[in-house]
Design an enzyme around this catalytic site. Structure first.
Site, PDB file in Angstrom:
ATOM      1  N   GLU B 193       5.426   2.217   4.301  1.00 38.83           N
ATOM      2  CA  GLU B 193       5.591   3.407   5.107  1.00 38.83           C
ATOM      3  C   GLU B 193       4.476   3.946   6.904  1.00 38.83           C
ATOM      4  OE1 GLU B 193       7.197   4.364   2.408  1.00 38.83           O
ATOM      5  OE2 GLU B 193       9.170   2.891   3.477  1.00 38.83           O
ATOM      6  N   TRP B 263       4.993   0.190  -6.008  1.00 39.16           N
ATOM      7  CA  TRP B 263       4.212   1.709  -6.502  1.00 39.16           C
ATOM      8  C   TRP B 263       5.159   1.876  -7.842  1.00 39.16           C
ATOM      9  CZ3 TRP B 263       8.432   5.013  -5.319  1.00 39.16           C
ATOM     10  CH2 TRP B 263       9.072   4.599  -4.570  1.00 39.16           C
ATOM     11  N   ASN B 281      10.329  -2.522   0.304  1.00 35.11           N
ATOM     12  CA  ASN B 281      11.057  -2.360   1.089  1.00 35.11           C
ATOM     13  C   ASN B 281       9.974  -2.895   2.249  1.00 35.11           C
ATOM     14  OD1 ASN B 281       9.340   0.197   1.162  1.00 35.11           O
ATOM     15  ND2 ASN B 281      10.011   0.072   3.781  1.00 35.11           N
ATOM     16  N   ASP B 323      16.276   0.335   3.619  1.00 39.91           N
ATOM     17  CA  ASP B 323      15.117   1.442   2.520  1.00 39.91           C
ATOM     18  C   ASP B 323      15.697   1.520   0.773  1.00 39.91           C
ATOM     19  OD1 ASP B 323      12.858   2.077   2.075  1.00 39.91           O
ATOM     20  OD2 ASP B 323      12.972   4.403   2.149  1.00 39.91           O
TER      21      ASP B 323
END
Lengths: 135, 602
Positions: B193, B263, B281, B323
């Site tokens: 993000e 992650w 994403n 997402d």
């Protein structure tokens, strides 16, 4: 017209800054003009766009009611405009608030962002998503 | 803390049973002994299964708190401690404390607390979680939030080596647990993000020197992809990816800020010398700004651990519009798939499909919905491997500034990082899930280095037309792609599951209950309310002949309390307004470990 009455009532109850209600459903202050709770003046609209672009909702919630970060509906009843600006520019790193000083869009729109969020906090803007008022 | 000789002998016998996965000689020895919990998933296959069965379906109702420990940190507590012999190693969210505790005395032998720039805290929105430590060859490995990877001497807590894995000023921070495979420490990166370009990196366990780094997107050589020998599933067969397989699927230079972060939890098959993980994403969340498949975001990667070279890739969600990060764990299991013995990789994706692939070559075998409410795609076409997107739920087709309503699952997926368990006894998977749908409105955003780069507004709510709750805990047959049983939960199940040889499965809930269900039929046999909501993973170990079960509690993360406030009032519907909003009637912040055992001498 329930919404209109409610918006006006909320605005009157919570904000001393209301300058005029020139017609039913319109709240006009020195910061913002809102019609029917979601049609706003051009600068306040820019404030909304800035709120969205800076992804404030990720911490403060889709409706500014707080999430990992605090409710801005509540905070903006307490913070002065200067305190608000300082917080946005410098952040509150320990608490997880981003310093937005490197974001051109946020820096260019500090007043507009404040107008939008203050309008939400005052209850004059009744929806998160607003539309630009057609003159 | 007494025990019978019979049980000691029995657990010793179990300890000598050979396991399938051998890798790092030390770690493989430690994980082979079920008394330890030597890796975050208990083993290299990500199975989260324990052979211990002193606690079982006939006595689990007698489980009581043995001891508790506060980490002194608020915010979300993900992952679990590790247990190596008499020592337990615990971690905390930012500031990423590490405690080494002697289980004989419950005394803290050493404590490590890194100095980190608080500027990383806002970059970890929406929470400062850390998914735990790794252990190998006398070193405890910590992946700090500010991206520093540190090896600590397990005896003293002194720093052996330290290396910078990313640039936190650009949003490249870490939440993942490091993994030790062979002689390497493998780690990834967060920041999808913030326009971070994802990668996985391998550092030598011995000295921290980087061995290789493979990006998720970009030029072939930087992804460690060989156009001729790296394969993917296309046209019903395993096929070389060809030249510029990523670059061709991005508009101009968007890949440079293209996401695909890493992650999640990684797994390793020693026989194949391959490690497996998923990429997140593509950036931004506004699909209009990145036309193309955005390869290899949302992809399962199989890489050679020695060289990092990609053996195969499979993209689950080409051109993401919701997402649906592909980072969830890859569980390795040898199971029957449609009647055929298979070296399988099983993956419960955020997009709501449960995938079973042949882990030797990436062939797609099964892709079925593991929540019947999933609606954004009708099915996955088995020949092309592509999901068949439903136009009405396509945020790209509806376009920017249009609110696409009623997409199931929500962005947090039918499952997020909370890892599932696999039981070799039943050959079934036990999966903590979310049962949440969303409205998604993308909008144009400009990239500024070090600033959030999101580009969509979301609102989430319980799956309409269902039981009103926001989660399920399911048993899944990955060979057939079918739900075997499903237990409705009031809130998302955001805790990692544990399956044991005692015919039990454990998991935690957001209200703060740890629950034990009978593995065979899902019947709830025991529960206990811990101090805070559970987003940690249940683990088990044996000490001085007694089996213990433990879990971190400490609510936070995306599933945390605050989510209640994000719900749009007018979309709640169905009287399920309770949803997350009700969560603050059950729990507040506060991190602690609770450890359970059956009292007495058994």
């Amino acid at each position: 017209m329930h919404r209109v009455i409610l918006a006006a009532a909320l605005a009157c109850a919570s904000a001393a800054v209301v300058l005029a209600e020139d017609k039913a459903g319109t709240v006009k202050t020195e910061l913002y003009t809102v019609v029917d709770g979601y049609k706003v003046d051009g600068n306040t609209m820019k404030g909304f766009r800035t709120w969205r672009a800076a992804a404030c909702d990720r911490c403060h919630g889709a409706n500014q009611e707080g999430l990992v970060g605090p409710s801005l509906i509540a905070s903006l009843k307490v913070l002065t405009k200067d305190e608000f600006k300082t917080t946005v520019v410098e952040g509150r790193l320990e608490k997880g608030m981003v310093a937005f000083k490197t974001s051109q869009q946020v820096m260019d729109n500090l007043d507009n962002l404040y107008a939008y969020l203050k309008g939400r906090s005052d209850g004059a803007i009744t929806r998160t998503k607003v539309e630009e008022l057609k003159e | 803390m007494k025990c019978t000789y019979k049980q000691v002998v029995f657990s010793l016998a179990l300890a000598t049973t050979p396991l399938a996965a051998f890798a790092n000689a030390d770690v493989e020895k430690l994980t082979a002994d079920p008394k330890n919990w030597a890796m975050q998933a208990g083993d290299m296959y990500n199975q989260r299964y324990s052979k211990l069965k002193q606690v079982n379906d006939s006595n689990v109702n007698k489980l009581q708190v043995a001891w508790m420990f506060s980490t002194g940190v608020l915010r979300g507590h993900e992952g679990s401690p590790l247990v190596i012999g008499d020592m337990m190693y615990l971690h905390s969210p930012f500031p990423n404390k590490v405690f080494a505790m002697d289980l004989n005395t419950n005394k803290i032998v050493w404590k490590y607390e890194p100095k980190q720039d608080p500027a990383v805290i806002p970059q970890m929105c929406c929470d400062t979680v850390n998914r735990g430590l790794a252990y190998g060859e006398g070193k405890v490995i910590l992946q700090q939030a500010d991206s520093t990877l540190v090896a600590l001497d397990a005896k003293t807590g002194k720093v052996v080596w330290s290396v910078k894995n990313g640039d936190p000023k650009l949003g490249a921070v870490n939440t993942n647990a490091p993994h030790i495979f062979k002689d390497k420490v493998i780690t990834g990166i967060s920041g999808g993000e913030w326009g971070v370009r994802g990668f996985v990196a391998a550092y030598n366990l011995k000295d921290g020197k980087m061995a290789w780094k493979g990006y998720s997107v970009g030029p072939d050589e930087e992804m460690l992809i060989d156009p001729n020998t790296t394969t993917t599933w296309a046209d019903g067969k395993v096929t070389p990816v060809g030249a510029d397989s990523s670059l061709k699927t991005w508009k101009e230079d968007q890949w440079k800020i293209g996401g695909g972060t890493t992650w999640g939890w990684y797994s390793y098959d020693k026989a194949l010398n391959l490690m497996y993980y998923g990429t997140g994403n593509p950036s931004t969340w506004n699909p209009a700004q990145r036309p193309g498949d955005n390869k290899w975001s949302m992809t399962i990667f199989a890489r050679d651990v020695d060289t990092g070279k990609a053996k195969w890739v499979y993209q689950m969600t080409p051109y993401d519009e919701w997402d649906f990060d592909g980072i969830n764990e890859m569980i390795l299991a040898d199971i029957n798939v449609k009647g055929k013995a298979t070296k399988a990789l099983v993956h419960f994706d955020r997009n709501g499909f449960g995938y079973t692939l042949d882990r030797t070559n990436g062939a797609l075998l099964v892709a079925e919905k593991y929540d019947p409410k999933v609606n954004w795609a009708t099915h996955v076409d088995m020949k092309s491997g592509r999901p068949q997107v439903v136009a009405k739920y396509s945020t790209a087709q509806n376009g920017p500034d249009v609110n696409t309503k009623g997409v199931c699952p929500a962005a947090l997926g039918s499952k997020d990082q909370q890892p599932a368990a696999y039981s070799p006894d039943t050959k079934l998977f036990y999966v903590p899930t979310n049962h949440v749908c969303m409205d998604y409105e993308p909008f144009a955003v400009e990239y500024t280095a070090g600033q959030p780069y999101v580009g969509a507004t979301l609102s989430m709510y319980p799956a309409p037309g269902s039981h009103g709750g926001m989660g399920n805990f399911i048993a899944w047959d990955a060979g057939a792609g079918k739900i075997v049983y499903s237990i409705p939960e009031k809130f998302s199940v955001w805790s990692g599951a544990l399956a044991t040889a005692g015919n039990l499965v454990f998991y935690g809930t957001l209200e703060g209950y740890i629950k034990a269900i009978r593995k065979s039929d899902g019947k709830e046999l025991w529960k206990f309310k811990t101090p805070s909501g559970i987003i940690g993973n249940v683990f088990t170990y044996e000490h001085k002949g007694k089996q213990y079960v433990g879990v971190f509690s400490g609510i936070g993360g995306w599933a945390g309390i605050g989510m209640a406030a994000g719900l749009e009032k007018d979309t709640d519907g169905l009287g399920a307004v309770g949803g997350y909003r009700e969560l603050n009637q059950y729990t507040d912040l506060g991190g602690s470990l609770t450890v359970f055992a059956i009292p007495g001498g058994n």
